[in-house]
Scaffold this active site. Structure first.
Site, PDB file in Angstrom:
ATOM      1  N   ASP B  92      -5.570 -18.501  40.246  1.00 28.26           N
ATOM      2  CA  ASP B  92      -4.370 -18.086  40.974  1.00 28.26           C
ATOM      3  C   ASP B  92      -4.673 -16.753  41.657  1.00 28.26           C
ATOM      4  O   ASP B  92      -5.752 -16.177  41.489  1.00 28.26           O
ATOM      5  CB  ASP B  92      -3.159 -18.024  40.042  1.00 28.26           C
ATOM      6  CG  ASP B  92      -3.316 -17.022  38.922  1.00 28.26           C
ATOM      7  OD1 ASP B  92      -4.267 -16.214  38.947  1.00 28.26           O
ATOM      8  OD2 ASP B  92      -2.492 -17.030  37.996  1.00 28.26           O
ATOM      9  N   ASP B 266      -0.581 -27.275  36.719  1.00 30.52           N
ATOM     10  CA  ASP B 266      -1.158 -26.499  35.609  1.00 30.52           C
ATOM     11  C   ASP B 266      -0.010 -25.993  34.776  1.00 30.52           C
ATOM     12  O   ASP B 266       1.093 -25.783  35.288  1.00 30.52           O
ATOM     13  CB  ASP B 266      -1.932 -25.285  36.129  1.00 30.52           C
ATOM     14  CG  ASP B 266      -0.982 -24.175  36.558  1.00 30.52           C
ATOM     15  OD1 ASP B 266      -0.420 -24.261  37.661  1.00 30.52           O
ATOM     16  OD2 ASP B 266      -0.761 -23.235  35.767  1.00 30.52           O
ATOM     17  N   CYS B 304      -3.186 -42.602  19.219  1.00 29.33           N
ATOM     18  CA  CYS B 304      -3.928 -41.567  19.939  1.00 29.33           C
ATOM     19  C   CYS B 304      -5.356 -41.495  19.405  1.00 29.33           C
ATOM     20  O   CYS B 304      -5.579 -41.575  18.199  1.00 29.33           O
ATOM     21  CB  CYS B 304      -3.232 -40.219  19.778  1.00 29.33           C
ATOM     22  SG  CYS B 304      -4.091 -38.859  20.599  1.00 29.33           S
ATOM     23  N   CYS B 306      -7.456 -38.885  19.845  1.00 31.85           N
ATOM     24  CA  CYS B 306      -7.998 -37.516  19.790  1.00 31.85           C
ATOM     25  C   CYS B 306      -8.465 -37.188  18.370  1.00 31.85           C
ATOM     26  O   CYS B 306      -8.041 -37.823  17.406  1.00 31.85           O
ATOM     27  CB  CYS B 306      -6.958 -36.508  20.270  1.00 31.85           C
ATOM     28  SG  CYS B 306      -5.798 -35.985  18.987  1.00 31.85           S
ATOM     29  N   CYS B 309      -5.664 -36.724  15.741  1.00 29.77           N
ATOM     30  CA  CYS B 309      -4.997 -37.935  15.251  1.00 29.77           C
ATOM     31  C   CYS B 309      -5.948 -38.853  14.491  1.00 29.77           C
ATOM     32  O   CYS B 309      -5.523 -39.617  13.631  1.00 29.77           O
ATOM     33  CB  CYS B 309      -4.345 -38.674  16.419  1.00 29.77           C
ATOM     34  SG  CYS B 309      -2.927 -37.763  17.092  1.00 29.77           S
ATOM     35  N   HIS B 335      -4.912 -32.080  20.590  1.00 31.55           N
ATOM     36  CA  HIS B 335      -4.056 -33.254  20.765  1.00 31.55           C
ATOM     37  C   HIS B 335      -3.197 -33.138  22.023  1.00 31.55           C
ATOM     38  O   HIS B 335      -3.104 -34.092  22.805  1.00 31.55           O
ATOM     39  CB  HIS B 335      -3.136 -33.472  19.563  1.00 31.55           C
ATOM     40  CG  HIS B 335      -2.066 -34.468  19.883  1.00 31.55           C
ATOM     41  ND1 HIS B 335      -2.281 -35.829  19.841  1.00 31.55           N
ATOM     42  CD2 HIS B 335      -0.802 -34.317  20.370  1.00 31.55           C
ATOM     43  CE1 HIS B 335      -1.193 -36.463  20.252  1.00 31.55           C
ATOM     44  NE2 HIS B 335      -0.281 -35.564  20.574  1.00 31.55           N
TER      45      HIS B 335
END
Lengths: 375, 375
Positions: B92, B266, B304, B306, B309, B335
């Protein structure tokens, strides 16, 4: 065939290398056990702790019994599943941390009552309850419940404390019972007194354990006094069982202990140091908070293969330490654990190749040489 | 051939999917950019952020210019090397955070002077200095320097602020110059006013940018007002360039923005939530601190993939959140970022297969259904 065993593969002087076999995997000795106090090695994922070379973790009975609770962990399938670590776990008995962390302790022949430092709730630990908790947790290596007096302490105090610990050791053995695949270690006490240590060792051997810890050291006595005690204490224990020095230590403590016949150690130092911006390298301790690192593009240790040293500059580490970013604790803990495990594997090889004295000399020289010069 | 490009692969209603190509890699759109404020996505290692599916990170000019400093990062080889992330980075311009974080701001036509919230040191940001800093950092996508007024604001304030931002956009373009392989994005302002947004878009298009951000939203106006603005604002921008909605948002905001023609977003939400025990799942938000999870052996989301999980129960997550262990922030951030990236890839596929409306409906229904029942 026994489900657990200890085989000594080589001896060099008093240093030993071998393997403890358990159903959950082998533990190469001399072994360093990272500390996973509250079901996590702080700042690390368990697969990354394994990647540093750790064969076994230590869990703390005192912390886990208070939060989240041993019965809860048992219901959830045990500590291994709970914390996602399927290799061996050793748990301490809780005795040491009750003494150092809890409030309103009351010690009797039966055990100790205390209040939790987390929420003030009242608890009791006895040899029987400690065995029960460690069974709930599913520890592969269970420690007998003992009392560990702070040093210095007078001889009468050391003697009576040691003798009670030996009575507790017998009760621990009795309560542990027969648990194939799990090992029970006794803990030698007796302060720095050779005859008390000998008496303690004899009492433990008489009871019979799968391994023996040298307890009551690394409690403020200093390296010289500790080494003097280690000049006799390990030799008083059976040669064919693993010997565990509890709560040690700095790299030089570890090398000195292995030189004196110790097979296993644990310490929060590499992880705690990592969370405060301190690194341990072959060339000693490095404080990443120091301004000298702010513009330094070099890794912490150019010969280290850990992710911290492969991916990041001292300047980055300095920045994230100063900015209190979580990655600082993670990267430095990773490096420190990696360094500790490299030190252990270096010692194992040196002992196997009968060059431990040379290894120790070279370690001491390099460690004393100090960090690389600033740019 | 240009070193950077944007190709639209499919449109479904106003939703679009495509690819931004840069020398450091492709960015699949719609894209969610995790925020790496101070050269780290808090709680995560960069390789793990990549593993969640992130093609690009966002870095904050304001934070990095104050600590460790843009010139320092340049000397160390740029932000990519510094933070060990070799894929695209968008930075930014610093304008927004100067307004929200710094002390003693003074705004003039030239730019803004302020004091650092870190150490009180005095700094200046102008369009020219912002371009210089973002060049030092080595950003792949550079944002023009703008002023972003808080909402609600009266029309006169919005109009004069927008017009100054457009003059700053021209100065940003001029100062950016010609940097093959790097993109410069202009930022549309004008609050919630359609005509001011149109005027801003025209001014930006007249200057000419590689991409266009919808700025000045997600500053407290609420989802309804934001969506009302997104009903016209993106359409005012060129169809053949990426459109970036800054600082958004919750999952429903993201899906609604993509439905309205946004390509990039974002937000700190997935990582910030993760550090406070909050998880985002297909079924909405879950507070792991809640006692209902203490004995729950189920993963956060059984569908999930990930590491959080796959490896850990809600009971474990509850425990480490309560015990304030670092692993809590790491696992929940992982996660959350994984969930956000799955949401983006689901939208990209749905748009490519011309079934975005059905995807959106199904997302909204499932998200509103709430967490699984307690055991």
């Amino acid at each position: 065939m026994a489900l657990t065993s200890f085989s000594l593969n080589a001896r060099d002087g008093r240093a030993r290398t071998g393997v403890i076999s358990t159903p959950r995997g082998e533990i190469r000795t001399p072994a360093f056990m990272p500390v996973g106090t509250a079901a996590t090695v702080k700042g690390m994922l368990p697969e990354n702790v394994r990647a540093t070379g750790a064969d076994i973790l230590l869990g703390n009975t005192y912390h886990l019994m208070l939060r989240p609770g041993a019965e809860r962990i048992a219901k959830l399938g045990g500590l291994h599943k709970f914390m996602n670590w399927d290799r061996p776990i050793l748990t301490d008995s809780g005795g040491f941390q009750v003494m150092s962390l809890s409030d309103l302790r009351k010690l009797t022949e039966k055990g100790v009552t205390f209040r939790s430092h987390v929420d003030g709730s009242k608890h009791e630990l006895t040899p029987e309850r400690s065995m029960e908790i460690q069974k709930h947790l599913g520890s592969d290596i269970v420690m007998a419940f003992d009392e560990c007096p702070a040093l210095p302490a007078d001889r009468a105090r050391l003697e009576s404390s040691m003798q009670m610990s030996m009575r507790w050791a017998a009760r621990s053995r009795e309560a542990f019972g027969d648990r194939p695949g799990h090992m029970l270690f006794g803990i030698q006490q007796g302060g720095l007194e050779e005859d008390l240590r000998a008496e303690s060792a004899k009492a433990l051997i008489n009871i019979g354990f799968d391994g023996y810890a040298v307890g009551g050291l690394a409690v403020g006595e200093g390296q010289e006094a500790m080494f003097a005690c280690l000049d006799f204490a390990p030799e008083q224990l059976p040669v064919d069982k693993p010997r565990y020095l509890m709560g040690v230590g700095k790299p030089a403590d570890i090398v000195g202990a292995v030189a004196r016949g110790i097979d296993m150690m644990d310490c929060v130092l590499p992880s705690r140091s990592g969370r405060t911006g301190q690194a341990w390298t072959r060339r000693g301790q490095v404080n990443l908070r120091n301004a000298r690192h702010a513009d330094d593009p070099r890794p912490l240790d150019e010969n280290c293969s850990c992710p911290c040293c492969r991916g990041y500059s001292r300047a980055y580490l300095h920045h994230v330490v100063r900015a209190k970013e979580m990655i600082a604790g993670t990267l430095l803990t990773w490096h420190n654990l990696h360094y500790y495990q490299e030190l252990m594997s270096g010692m194992r090889e040196a002992i196997a190749e009968q060059r431990f004295a040379a290894f120790q000399k070279s370690f001491e020289l390099e460690f004393a040489s100090g960090d690389i010069e600033p740019l």
